[in-house]
Design a protein around this motif. Structure first.
Motif, PDB file in Angstrom:
ATOM      1  N   THR A   1     -12.886   8.010  -3.618  1.00 42.86           N
ATOM      2  CA  THR A   1     -11.699   8.530  -4.863  1.00 42.86           C
ATOM      3  C   THR A   1     -11.403   7.307  -5.961  1.00 42.86           C
ATOM      4  O   THR A   1     -12.429   5.829  -5.956  1.00 42.86           O
ATOM      5  N   THR A   2     -10.625   6.828  -6.737  1.00 45.93           N
ATOM      6  CA  THR A   2     -10.076   6.319  -7.443  1.00 45.93           C
ATOM      7  C   THR A   2      -8.499   5.705  -7.396  1.00 45.93           C
ATOM      8  O   THR A   2      -8.119   4.741  -8.321  1.00 45.93           O
ATOM      9  N   ILE A   3      -7.929   6.317  -6.311  1.00 45.29           N
ATOM     10  CA  ILE A   3      -6.712   6.225  -5.824  1.00 45.29           C
ATOM     11  C   ILE A   3      -6.310   4.657  -5.771  1.00 45.29           C
ATOM     12  O   ILE A   3      -6.806   3.964  -4.650  1.00 45.29           O
ATOM     13  N   PRO A   4      -5.319   4.285  -6.859  1.00 44.98           N
ATOM     14  CA  PRO A   4      -5.191   2.524  -6.124  1.00 44.98           C
ATOM     15  C   PRO A   4      -4.684   1.789  -4.969  1.00 44.98           C
ATOM     16  O   PRO A   4      -4.894   1.188  -4.993  1.00 44.98           O
ATOM     17  N   TYR A   5      -3.560   2.759  -4.488  1.00 43.84           N
ATOM     18  CA  TYR A   5      -2.685   2.683  -3.065  1.00 43.84           C
ATOM     19  C   TYR A   5      -3.467   3.398  -2.060  1.00 43.84           C
ATOM     20  O   TYR A   5      -2.532   4.711  -1.967  1.00 43.84           O
TER      21      TYR A   5
END
Length: 357
Positions: A278-282
């Motif tokens: 995914t591209t979830i930053p945290y």
């Protein structure tokens, strides 16, 4: 009051037909409680939602809003506490030494309750709203734009040609000088979207704090028996999903943060494997360093080169080092780290005491 709660009050008053005035900070210098872009919603009978001070300016703003209710004309209020004599003259005694300029605007149904109506729609579709408000004169005029659409309010074609190029060219709220006079432009970010993976008892205070902050929240667990237990303990509804099937139930890339806390090593392994693409930053993982190292070792054979990208986003052990103990303290440390990380702050002291004087 957070943006989620403020918009909930807006929708309630809109549906009830309650007249509303929006107070929005358009300029702030020095030390102030609220910064540009902060909002307060004023209804009838001295009702309001949101704070622009610690409670010391709200009564005066409510009083000043009455003329905006009756005339429909926008107005600016300036509180300049940089002059301490002026501060005492007002009877506020804030002692903060700052200045705030606040725009008061009546929200009219005929204008789709500009700008709050457009903001509510943008948040519902999780899009950043780019806002422009003309400050010259008493019109409630401006532009609201997202990546998908834009809507002007009381703007001529000539005015639109000036405002439109400005509205998406800033990453922070500010006033710009134009041929039309001053224009306030601001990006308004959506509330943080958080995914919690694991619905054990220690997740309950975490969900409660996240909701109090106005974050949008989803909780998932692979154990059906946890659903009723979680609700009984005061948590929200959860989604029962197998850890290797997260993407079948959620659009994972829409989340700003994900927390892995099932307390089961293999389950956390599968959660992290799903989050790696995914591209979830945290991405945060609960547990000590030894547990983190074991998870990374086990993931290496599954992910290959994708593991490096996950590690750049992985916070484990999770949370700021604030000496937290117990579920409530750990929840505070986790939410503080997410807030600091997503806003690009380090989480240090704002004003530590001097060691020597």
């Amino acid at each position: 009051m957070n943006l989620t709660a403020l918009l909930a009050r807006y929708r309630q008053w809109r549906d009830d037909g309650t007249p509303m005035v929006l107070a929005i900070v358009v300029k702030a210098d020095g030390s102030t409680y609220a910064k540009p872009g902060a909002m307060m919603l004023i209804g009838q009978d001295d009702q309001y939602a949101g704070l622009l001070s610690g409670g010391c300016l709200e009564g005066d703003l409510i009083s000043r809003a009455q003329s905006v209710f009756s005339s429909g004309e926008s107005a600016d209020v300036i509180y300049d506490m940089s002059d301490q004599e002026h501060d005492q003259l007002w009877g506020l005694g804030l002692g903060c030494g700052g200045m705030m300029q606040i725009r008061l605007m009546r929200l009219d149904a005929a204008a789709a309750h500009f700008p709050l109506g457009a903001l509510a729609d943008a948040v519902s579709s999780h899009q950043t709203l780019h806002l422009a408000i003309l400050l010259e004169g008493s019109r409630a005029a401006g532009l609201c734009a997202t990546s998908e659409s834009s809507q002007r309010y009381e703007l001529s074609d000539a005015e639109l040609s000036v405002v439109e190029p400005l509205v998406k060219q800033t990453d922070r709220p500010k006033i710009v000088e134009t041929t039309l006079g001053e224009v306030f432009i601001a990006p308004v970010q959506c509330p943080t979207r958080l995914l919690i993976l694991g619905a054990g008892p220690d997740a309950v205070p975490l969900t409660q704090l996240a909701l109090a902050l106005g974050w949008e929240l989803e909780v998932a667990d692979h154990r059906p028996a946890y659903a009723d237990q979680f609700r009984a303990a005061g948590g929200p509804a959860i989604t029962v999903v197998q850890p290797d099937a997260l993407s079948d139930h959620f659009d994972l890339n829409r989340f700003d943060a994900a927390i892995v806390m099932s307390h089961h090593l293999r389950t956390d392994h599968l959660y992290l494997r799903s989050l790696a693409t995914t591209t979830i930053p945290y991405v945060g993982s609960l547990g000590p360093r030894d547990r983190r190292d074991q998870l990374i070792k086990d993931l290496r054979s599954d992910l290959g080169n994708e593991l490096a990208d996950l590690q750049r986003r992985l916070y484990a052990p999770i949370g700021l080092d604030i000496g937290a103990r117990g579920p409530e303290g750990i929840a505070l440390a986790i939410c503080a780290e997410i807030q600091a990380t997503l806003r690009g702050h380090g989480g240090g002291h704002l004003g530590a005491p001097a060691k020597d004087r």
